[in-house]
Scaffold this motif. Structure first.
Motif, mmCIF file in Angstrom:
data_model
loop_
_atom_site.group_PDB
_atom_site.id
_atom_site.type_symbol
_atom_site.label_atom_id
_atom_site.label_comp_id
_atom_site.label_asym_id
_atom_site.label_seq_id
_atom_site.Cartn_x
_atom_site.Cartn_y
_atom_site.Cartn_z
ATOM 1 N N ARG A 195 -7.406 4.928 -28.460
ATOM 2 C CA ARG A 195 -8.734 5.194 -27.895
ATOM 3 C C ARG A 195 -9.812 5.336 -28.973
ATOM 4 O O ARG A 195 -10.860 4.688 -28.919
ATOM 5 C CB ARG A 195 -8.700 6.460 -27.025
ATOM 6 N N ASP A 196 -9.579 6.186 -29.936
ATOM 7 C CA ASP A 196 -10.609 6.445 -30.949
ATOM 8 C C ASP A 196 -10.926 5.188 -31.755
ATOM 9 O O ASP A 196 -12.092 4.910 -32.067
ATOM 10 C CB ASP A 196 -10.164 7.569 -31.888
ATOM 11 N N ALA A 198 -10.816 1.164 -24.212
ATOM 12 C CA ALA A 198 -10.276 2.319 -24.930
ATOM 13 C C ALA A 198 -9.475 3.225 -23.996
ATOM 14 O O ALA A 198 -8.420 3.758 -24.380
ATOM 15 C CB ALA A 198 -11.405 3.103 -25.592
ATOM 16 N N GLU A 199 -9.939 3.378 -22.768
ATOM 17 C CA GLU A 199 -9.224 4.231 -21.810
ATOM 18 C C GLU A 199 -7.920 3.577 -21.358
ATOM 19 O O GLU A 199 -6.974 4.270 -20.976
ATOM 20 C CB GLU A 199 -10.112 4.538 -20.610
ATOM 21 N N PRO A 228 -4.820 4.597 -24.466
ATOM 22 C CA PRO A 228 -5.139 5.927 -24.994
ATOM 23 C C PRO A 228 -4.622 6.178 -26.405
ATOM 24 O O PRO A 228 -5.233 6.928 -27.162
ATOM 25 C CB PRO A 228 -4.487 6.879 -23.980
ATOM 26 N N ARG A 270 -12.939 2.602 -29.682
ATOM 27 C CA ARG A 270 -14.342 3.011 -29.533
ATOM 28 C C ARG A 270 -15.171 2.714 -30.778
ATOM 29 O O ARG A 270 -16.388 2.553 -30.688
ATOM 30 C CB ARG A 270 -14.411 4.512 -29.201
ATOM 31 N N TYR A 288 -15.547 0.973 -23.986
ATOM 32 C CA TYR A 288 -15.011 2.278 -23.619
ATOM 33 C C TYR A 288 -13.940 2.159 -22.530
ATOM 34 O O TYR A 288 -12.965 2.926 -22.522
ATOM 35 C CB TYR A 288 -16.138 3.215 -23.179
#
Length: 206
Positions: free
Chosen positions: A69-70, A62-63, A66, A73, A59
């Motif tokens: 990100r999805d 992922a940040e 951006p 994850r 996570y």
């Protein structure tokens, strides 16, 4: 010399591990290639395998990206779909060895939380006589130290350990320490090696 214990890698030996294949099926190969070029996902996974927290690491990455990100994850949220399916013949070989009284160890690059999660889906991951999981050991293959740690823990001389792994660099590292080795390219070849080592009969290895 007849091996005193058999050491299994897990990814692509007992369970298929093909993240790229998963992403190709979900976001398409072109987008997957772009993401893997932009984000060092295997490097991220190496951190998990050396003991970093699974959720926090994925996570957090992922940040940092951006725009992806999805998708990043998914490495966490769809992890079992990436680590599948089971290679059934390999699992049968593991069981057959143990039935014969041959100790079977794991030696795997695997995170702490991800391994525990996988074991809820794949009970055989709790069936090894000894577990050597990189996340708990703080070092990953092919570092020589992880092989040395296994040797020191189990007390079996290197020449009496038979190890299978799908990665040539891991095989080379074990061979350099004097282990017996087999590059895993499919369960049938591994079955034949176990027969030739005198550990299983043809029938037991089927």
């Amino acid at each position: 010399m007849t091996p005193q214990a058999v050491v299994f890698d897990i990814g692509n030996v007992l369970i298929e591990w093909q993240p790229e294949r998963f992403y190709d099926s979900v976001i398409g190969s072109e987008r997957r290639k772009a993401m893997f070029a932009a984000v060092d996902l295997h490097g991220m996974n190496d951190k998990v395998d050396t003991g970093h927290h699974f959720t926090e690491t994925v996570y957090g990455t992922a940040e940092d990206y951006p725009e992806w990100r999805d998708e990043i994850r998914m490495w966490h949220d769809h992890w079992i779909e990436m680590a599948s399916p089971v290679i059934d013949h390999s699992v049968r070989l593991m069981s057959a060895l143990q039935t014969k009284g041959v100790p079977v160890f794991s030696l795997t690059n695997f995170g702490i939380q991800s391994y525990d999660f996988a074991a809820t889906h794949y009970p055989f991951l709790r069936a090894f006589d000894r577990d050597y999981i990189s996340g708990h050991m703080g070092v990953i293959k092919p570092d020589a130290r992880i092989f040395e740690m296994l040797e020191q823990s189990c007390g079996i001389p290197p020449a009496y350990l038979l190890f299978t792994d799908d990665r040539p660099d891991n095989i080379a590292a074990a061979q350099a320490r004097g282990w017996q080795v087999h590059l895993f390219e499919g369960p049938q070849g591994w079955a034949e090696r176990l027969v030739s080592a005198g550990l299983l009969t043809q029938e037991e290895a089927a």
